[in-house]
Design a protein around this motif. Structure first.
Motif, PDB file in Angstrom:
ATOM      1  N   GLU A   1      -2.401 -27.465 -19.696  1.00 16.63           N
ATOM      2  CA  GLU A   1      -3.477 -28.388 -20.132  1.00 16.63           C
ATOM      3  C   GLU A   1      -4.443 -27.484 -20.856  1.00 16.63           C
ATOM      4  O   GLU A   1      -4.891 -27.934 -21.965  1.00 16.63           O
ATOM      5  CB  GLU A   1      -4.282 -28.869 -18.747  1.00 16.63           C
ATOM      6  CG  GLU A   1      -5.382 -30.024 -19.284  1.00 16.63           C
ATOM      7  CD  GLU A   1      -4.994 -31.240 -20.042  1.00 16.63           C
ATOM      8  OE1 GLU A   1      -5.817 -31.892 -20.441  1.00 16.63           O
ATOM      9  OE2 GLU A   1      -3.723 -31.598 -19.727  1.00 16.63           O
ATOM     10  N   LEU A   2      -4.520 -26.243 -20.641  1.00 20.32           N
ATOM     11  CA  LEU A   2      -5.172 -25.216 -21.460  1.00 20.32           C
ATOM     12  C   LEU A   2      -4.781 -24.895 -22.651  1.00 20.32           C
ATOM     13  O   LEU A   2      -5.373 -25.082 -23.672  1.00 20.32           O
ATOM     14  CB  LEU A   2      -5.619 -24.101 -20.726  1.00 20.32           C
ATOM     15  CG  LEU A   2      -6.740 -22.940 -21.357  1.00 20.32           C
ATOM     16  CD1 LEU A   2      -8.075 -23.698 -21.691  1.00 20.32           C
ATOM     17  CD2 LEU A   2      -6.463 -21.482 -20.411  1.00 20.32           C
TER      18      LEU A   2
ATOM     19  N   LYS B   1      -5.360 -28.079 -25.083  1.00 24.85           N
ATOM     20  CA  LYS B   1      -6.826 -28.121 -25.366  1.00 24.85           C
ATOM     21  C   LYS B   1      -7.140 -27.173 -26.206  1.00 24.85           C
ATOM     22  O   LYS B   1      -7.849 -27.413 -27.224  1.00 24.85           O
ATOM     23  CB  LYS B   1      -7.679 -28.016 -24.277  1.00 24.85           C
ATOM     24  CG  LYS B   1      -7.563 -29.175 -23.366  1.00 24.85           C
ATOM     25  CD  LYS B   1      -8.973 -29.741 -22.886  1.00 24.85           C
ATOM     26  CE  LYS B   1      -8.951 -31.004 -22.025  1.00 24.85           C
ATOM     27  NZ  LYS B   1      -8.434 -32.088 -22.405  1.00 24.85           N
TER      28      LYS B   1
ATOM     29  N   LEU C   1     -13.710 -24.825 -22.470  1.00 20.50           N
ATOM     30  CA  LEU C   1     -12.485 -25.624 -22.266  1.00 20.50           C
ATOM     31  C   LEU C   1     -11.947 -25.735 -20.840  1.00 20.50           C
ATOM     32  O   LEU C   1     -11.500 -26.859 -20.293  1.00 20.50           O
ATOM     33  CB  LEU C   1     -11.259 -25.158 -22.940  1.00 20.50           C
ATOM     34  CG  LEU C   1     -11.564 -25.279 -24.548  1.00 20.50           C
ATOM     35  CD1 LEU C   1     -10.284 -24.431 -25.319  1.00 20.50           C
ATOM     36  CD2 LEU C   1     -11.596 -26.748 -25.020  1.00 20.50           C
TER      37      LEU C   1
ATOM     38  N   LYS D   1      -5.593 -28.367 -29.576  1.00 19.41           N
ATOM     39  CA  LYS D   1      -6.315 -29.466 -30.109  1.00 19.41           C
ATOM     40  C   LYS D   1      -7.772 -29.060 -30.624  1.00 19.41           C
ATOM     41  O   LYS D   1      -8.333 -29.894 -31.619  1.00 19.41           O
ATOM     42  CB  LYS D   1      -6.333 -30.718 -29.282  1.00 19.41           C
ATOM     43  CG  LYS D   1      -5.299 -31.192 -28.744  1.00 19.41           C
ATOM     44  CD  LYS D   1      -5.197 -32.496 -27.774  1.00 19.41           C
ATOM     45  CE  LYS D   1      -3.702 -32.926 -27.511  1.00 19.41           C
ATOM     46  NZ  LYS D   1      -3.904 -33.811 -26.263  1.00 19.41           N
ATOM     47  N   ASP D   2      -8.374 -27.946 -30.305  1.00 21.44           N
ATOM     48  CA  ASP D   2      -9.679 -27.642 -30.792  1.00 21.44           C
ATOM     49  C   ASP D   2      -9.620 -26.846 -31.951  1.00 21.44           C
ATOM     50  O   ASP D   2      -9.024 -26.023 -32.133  1.00 21.44           O
ATOM     51  CB  ASP D   2     -10.292 -26.808 -29.817  1.00 21.44           C
ATOM     52  CG  ASP D   2     -11.614 -26.440 -30.004  1.00 21.44           C
ATOM     53  OD1 ASP D   2     -11.928 -25.858 -30.763  1.00 21.44           O
ATOM     54  OD2 ASP D   2     -12.709 -26.939 -29.220  1.00 21.44           O
TER      55      ASP D   2
ATOM     56  N   LYS E   1     -13.976 -28.058 -19.095  1.00 23.58           N
ATOM     57  CA  LYS E   1     -13.678 -29.525 -19.006  1.00 23.58           C
ATOM     58  C   LYS E   1     -12.590 -29.856 -18.336  1.00 23.58           C
ATOM     59  O   LYS E   1     -12.357 -30.803 -17.733  1.00 23.58           O
ATOM     60  CB  LYS E   1     -13.158 -29.785 -20.453  1.00 23.58           C
ATOM     61  CG  LYS E   1     -14.608 -29.946 -21.400  1.00 23.58           C
ATOM     62  CD  LYS E   1     -13.921 -29.921 -22.861  1.00 23.58           C
ATOM     63  CE  LYS E   1     -15.350 -29.897 -23.725  1.00 23.58           C
ATOM     64  NZ  LYS E   1     -14.952 -30.061 -25.221  1.00 23.58           N
ATOM     65  N   ILE E   2     -11.558 -28.881 -18.160  1.00 25.62           N
ATOM     66  CA  ILE E   2     -10.458 -29.000 -17.556  1.00 25.62           C
ATOM     67  C   ILE E   2     -10.495 -29.277 -15.915  1.00 25.62           C
ATOM     68  O   ILE E   2      -9.815 -30.151 -15.265  1.00 25.62           O
ATOM     69  CB  ILE E   2      -9.075 -27.913 -17.779  1.00 25.62           C
ATOM     70  CG1 ILE E   2      -8.875 -28.020 -19.310  1.00 25.62           C
ATOM     71  CG2 ILE E   2      -8.018 -28.129 -17.006  1.00 25.62           C
ATOM     72  CD1 ILE E   2      -7.979 -26.854 -19.911  1.00 25.62           C
TER      73      ILE E   2
ATOM     74  N   SER F   1     -10.727 -23.288 -32.368  1.00 27.16           N
ATOM     75  CA  SER F   1      -9.769 -22.242 -31.805  1.00 27.16           C
ATOM     76  C   SER F   1      -8.973 -21.617 -32.795  1.00 27.16           C
ATOM     77  O   SER F   1      -8.514 -20.503 -32.733  1.00 27.16           O
ATOM     78  CB  SER F   1      -8.835 -22.751 -30.375  1.00 27.16           C
ATOM     79  OG  SER F   1      -8.058 -23.739 -31.143  1.00 27.16           O
TER      80      SER F   1
END
Length: 179
Positions: A35-36, A39, A127, A42-43, A130-131, A46
């Protein structure tokens, strides 16, 4: 041992870190790091940090599954318990690798982040925050903490006093201070 608790800044995770021991390479930890990975990719911010993209590619589930195959054998293994990580200041995201090693080994973790003001560190911490809000990852929220404090022997001794192990990154001098 005296110090002011207000000198400790909790960046993510739990102030009252629970000691939850699991088997190495648990499905939950693999899912968390995947998941990290997603993310980070998608960011858009980053992508300006090569170290983040390299880390994301490394921590994706397919790669960690390959590492798991090399690590696991017929021996039964569980984590040691709660681990205190002292990470270096000269490698901005070393703290996240230390966290991965702690989690994949089946441990709860308290990670001292040396420089939380670097942009890629802020991005990673946000991030992670959020996760861990996702219900599936509540166990990770309550069993891990990312903290910051300026170098302080008393604070480091405090955290060292109630953990089951330490991961100390740094020079021989740094390691010798904790012997």
């Amino acid at each position: 041992m005296t110090f002011n608790f207000s000198n400790i800044k909790y960046l993510a995770g739990s102030k009252n870190t629970a000691c939850i021991i699991s088997e190495p390479f648990s499905d939950l930890s693999l899912d968390f790091f995947n998941e990290l990975f997603l993310k980070i990719f998608k960011d858009k911010n980053s992508h300006q940090f090569r170290d983040l993209i390299t880390f994301a590619f490394w921590c994706r589930k397919n790669n960690l599954e390959k590492i798991k195959k090399n690590f696991l054998d017929n021996n039964f293994r569980i984590g040691l318990g709660k681990i205190f990580h002292l990470t270096p200041s000269n490698v901005p995201i070393a703290f996240i690798y230390s966290f991965v090693f702690g989690m994949l080994s089946g441990n709860s973790n308290i990670i001292r982040v040396s420089n939380p003001n670097l942009e890629q560190v802020k991005l990673l911490i946000n991030l992670i925050k959020k996760i861990v809000k996702i219900k599936k990852f509540k166990k990770i929220l309550v069993s891990n903490a990312f903290i910051h404090y300026e170098k302080n022997t008393n604070i480091s001794e405090y955290f060292s006093s109630f953990v089951d192990g330490r991961i100390i990154w740094g020079s021989n001098k740094t390691v010798d201070e904790f012997k």
